[in-house]
Design a protein around this motif. Structure first.
Motif, PDB file in Angstrom:
ATOM      1  N   GLN A  23       1.520  -1.108   4.323  1.00  0.00           N
ATOM      2  CA  GLN A  23       2.268  -2.066   3.980  1.00  0.00           C
ATOM      3  C   GLN A  23       3.775  -1.783   4.101  1.00  0.00           C
ATOM      4  O   GLN A  23       4.032  -0.514   3.895  1.00  0.00           O
ATOM      5  N   TYR A  55       7.575  -2.261   2.033  1.00  0.00           N
ATOM      6  CA  TYR A  55       8.194  -2.646   0.865  1.00  0.00           C
ATOM      7  C   TYR A  55       9.666  -2.557   0.971  1.00  0.00           C
ATOM      8  O   TYR A  55       9.991  -1.573   1.639  1.00  0.00           O
ATOM      9  N   LEU A 109      10.263  -2.756  -6.356  1.00  0.00           N
ATOM     10  CA  LEU A 109       9.843  -3.103  -4.776  1.00  0.00           C
ATOM     11  C   LEU A 109       9.469  -4.527  -4.582  1.00  0.00           C
ATOM     12  O   LEU A 109       8.704  -4.980  -5.500  1.00  0.00           O
ATOM     13  N   HIS A 137       7.334  -6.556  -1.935  1.00  0.00           N
ATOM     14  CA  HIS A 137       6.226  -6.702  -0.781  1.00  0.00           C
ATOM     15  C   HIS A 137       7.095  -7.376   0.292  1.00  0.00           C
ATOM     16  O   HIS A 137       7.230  -8.570   0.197  1.00  0.00           O
ATOM     17  N   LEU A 151       1.983  -6.921   5.239  1.00  0.00           N
ATOM     18  CA  LEU A 151       0.747  -5.837   5.268  1.00  0.00           C
ATOM     19  C   LEU A 151       0.271  -6.068   6.562  1.00  0.00           C
ATOM     20  O   LEU A 151       0.045  -7.164   7.084  1.00  0.00           O
ATOM     21  N   GLN A 177      -5.470   0.125  -5.095  1.00  0.00           N
ATOM     22  CA  GLN A 177      -4.601   0.379  -6.068  1.00  0.00           C
ATOM     23  C   GLN A 177      -3.607   1.480  -6.131  1.00  0.00           C
ATOM     24  O   GLN A 177      -2.957   1.564  -6.988  1.00  0.00           O
ATOM     25  N   SER A 236      -5.132  -6.025 -13.031  1.00  0.00           N
ATOM     26  CA  SER A 236      -4.927  -4.883 -12.379  1.00  0.00           C
ATOM     27  C   SER A 236      -3.422  -4.305 -12.519  1.00  0.00           C
ATOM     28  O   SER A 236      -2.655  -5.181 -12.046  1.00  0.00           O
ATOM     29  N   SER A 244      -0.921  -1.116 -11.998  1.00  0.00           N
ATOM     30  CA  SER A 244      -0.673   0.553 -11.645  1.00  0.00           C
ATOM     31  C   SER A 244       0.746   0.929 -11.865  1.00  0.00           C
ATOM     32  O   SER A 244       1.616   0.044 -12.032  1.00  0.00           O
ATOM     33  N   TYR A 276       3.916   3.884 -11.308  1.00  0.00           N
ATOM     34  CA  TYR A 276       4.350   4.731 -10.364  1.00  0.00           C
ATOM     35  C   TYR A 276       5.690   5.379 -11.077  1.00  0.00           C
ATOM     36  O   TYR A 276       6.349   4.697 -11.638  1.00  0.00           O
ATOM     37  N   GLU A 296      -3.971   3.715 -12.543  1.00  0.00           N
ATOM     38  CA  GLU A 296      -4.175   2.147 -12.489  1.00  0.00           C
ATOM     39  C   GLU A 296      -5.254   1.835 -13.416  1.00  0.00           C
ATOM     40  O   GLU A 296      -6.193   2.666 -13.697  1.00  0.00           O
ATOM     41  N   ARG A 328      -8.872   3.277 -13.868  1.00  0.00           N
ATOM     42  CA  ARG A 328      -9.921   3.180 -12.439  1.00  0.00           C
ATOM     43  C   ARG A 328      -9.248   4.308 -11.576  1.00  0.00           C
ATOM     44  O   ARG A 328     -10.178   5.208 -10.954  1.00  0.00           O
ATOM     45  N   LEU A 379       7.803   2.710 -12.457  1.00  0.00           N
ATOM     46  CA  LEU A 379       7.708   1.172 -11.969  1.00  0.00           C
ATOM     47  C   LEU A 379       6.224   0.888 -12.226  1.00  0.00           C
ATOM     48  O   LEU A 379       5.273   1.730 -12.196  1.00  0.00           O
ATOM     49  N   VAL A 421      -1.683  -6.720  -9.504  1.00  0.00           N
ATOM     50  CA  VAL A 421      -2.430  -7.215  -8.319  1.00  0.00           C
ATOM     51  C   VAL A 421      -3.207  -8.347  -8.680  1.00  0.00           C
ATOM     52  O   VAL A 421      -3.963  -8.311  -9.673  1.00  0.00           O
ATOM     53  N   GLN A 477      -6.804  -7.676  -3.316  1.00  0.00           N
ATOM     54  CA  GLN A 477      -6.822  -6.316  -3.714  1.00  0.00           C
ATOM     55  C   GLN A 477      -5.548  -5.578  -3.057  1.00  0.00           C
ATOM     56  O   GLN A 477      -5.479  -4.137  -3.418  1.00  0.00           O
ATOM     57  N   GLU A 478      -4.977  -6.057  -2.135  1.00  0.00           N
ATOM     58  CA  GLU A 478      -3.996  -5.131  -1.464  1.00  0.00           C
ATOM     59  C   GLU A 478      -2.600  -5.257  -1.911  1.00  0.00           C
ATOM     60  O   GLU A 478      -1.872  -4.006  -2.033  1.00  0.00           O
ATOM     61  N   THR A 479      -2.114  -6.425  -1.962  1.00  0.00           N
ATOM     62  CA  THR A 479      -0.745  -6.461  -2.265  1.00  0.00           C
ATOM     63  C   THR A 479      -0.213  -6.310  -3.481  1.00  0.00           C
ATOM     64  O   THR A 479      -0.913  -6.966  -4.615  1.00  0.00           O
ATOM     65  N   GLN A 480       0.774  -5.550  -3.878  1.00  0.00           N
ATOM     66  CA  GLN A 480       1.092  -5.333  -5.387  1.00  0.00           C
ATOM     67  C   GLN A 480       2.322  -5.834  -5.567  1.00  0.00           C
ATOM     68  O   GLN A 480       3.157  -5.853  -4.760  1.00  0.00           O
ATOM     69  N   PHE A 482       5.621  -5.803  -7.785  1.00  0.00           N
ATOM     70  CA  PHE A 482       6.449  -4.690  -8.636  1.00  0.00           C
ATOM     71  C   PHE A 482       7.288  -5.236  -9.784  1.00  0.00           C
ATOM     72  O   PHE A 482       7.811  -6.455  -9.411  1.00  0.00           O
ATOM     73  N   GLY A 483       7.236  -4.646 -10.751  1.00  0.00           N
ATOM     74  CA  GLY A 483       8.295  -4.962 -11.800  1.00  0.00           C
ATOM     75  C   GLY A 483       9.754  -4.242 -11.399  1.00  0.00           C
ATOM     76  O   GLY A 483       9.644  -3.444 -10.616  1.00  0.00           O
TER      77      GLY A 483
END
Lengths: 111, 113
Positions: free
Chosen positions: A33, A35, A43, A45, A48, A97, B31, B33, B35, B48, B55, B90, B94, B99-102, B104-105
């Motif tokens: 991906q 960002y 960030l 997105h 992808l 994740q 979900s 996560s 960082y 996460e 998890r 950060l 999700v 399940q792939e694109t996150q 972010f705040g």
């Protein structure tokens, strides 16, 4: 530790030109991906690309993926001042994740 | 829908103190996560949470911990702060089924003096 290495670390171009940045990674991935981050903020997105895809487009963005070379490139066409930001590639080698980010390319678009 | 929110946005602490950061994911996202971003180490995965369970965990000392509540809001705590903990923290959420694109705040910028 960083999985991705990005090149160049910094790029400065004139508005209207195209910007290309590259990312290399070390292990097998499910997807990669890209960002964008504006000035130390969150960030956003961008796009992808899955491991079985070679190229993907989204607006002015074009991403390529070469899994044999473990590398990807992001092309931004007809750049604008608003594209000034840092761009990061991220891979999911360690789990969906648990993204592993490159160090980023700092892109500056000069008006 | 409102985006991912993080509070506080800025924080100044001194060495040895502890800090708690909060993250509210996008409604419906379960979900979360976390960082850490520093100039030297870049963006590094902390942990996460999904449905109140951790998890995945990154390679950080035990001073870094987190939890998730039943409403999916998450907190992370750093105890015995060190100067090197100064960073942008950060969180990302999700969406279910993607399940792939996150997402972010805006991050919490922590400065440890």
């Amino acid at each position: 530790s960083q999985q991705g290495e990005e090149d160049p670390q910094a790029l400065s171009i004139q508005e209207g030109e195209n910007a290309t940045m590259n990312c290399s990674y070390k292990t097998s991935i499910n997807n990669l991906q890209w960002y964008r981050q504006n000035s130390g903020r969150g960030l956003v997105h961008l796009i992808l690309i899955r491991s079985n895809e070679r190229e993907k487009h989204s607006g002015r963005l074009r991403v390529t993926l070469d899994t044999s070379k473990k590398s990807s490139s992001l092309l931004i066409t007809a750049s604008r001042a608003a594209d000034t930001a840092s761009y990061f590639c991220a891979t999911d080698a360690a789990g969906a994740q648990k993204l592993v980010f490159g160090q980023g390319t700092r892109l500056t678009i000069n008006p | 829908k409102a985006g991912v929110t993080q509070t506080p946005r800025y924080l100044i602490k001194t060495r040895g103190q502890q800090v708690t950061l909060s993250c509210s994911p996008i409604s419906g996202h379960r979900s979360v996560s976390w960082y850490q971003q520093t100039p030297g180490q870049g963006l590094q995965f902390l942990f996460e949470y999904f449905s109140e369970t951790q998890r995945n965990k990154g390679n950080f000392p035990g001073r870094f911990s987190g939890r998730q509540f039943s409403n999916s809001r998450s907190e992370m705590n750093v105890s015995t702060l060190e100067l090197g903990d100064s960073a942008l923290y950060l969180c990302a959420s999700v969406p279910p089924g993607a399940q792939e694109t996150q997402y972010f705040g805006p991050g919490t910028r922590l400065l440890v003096l």
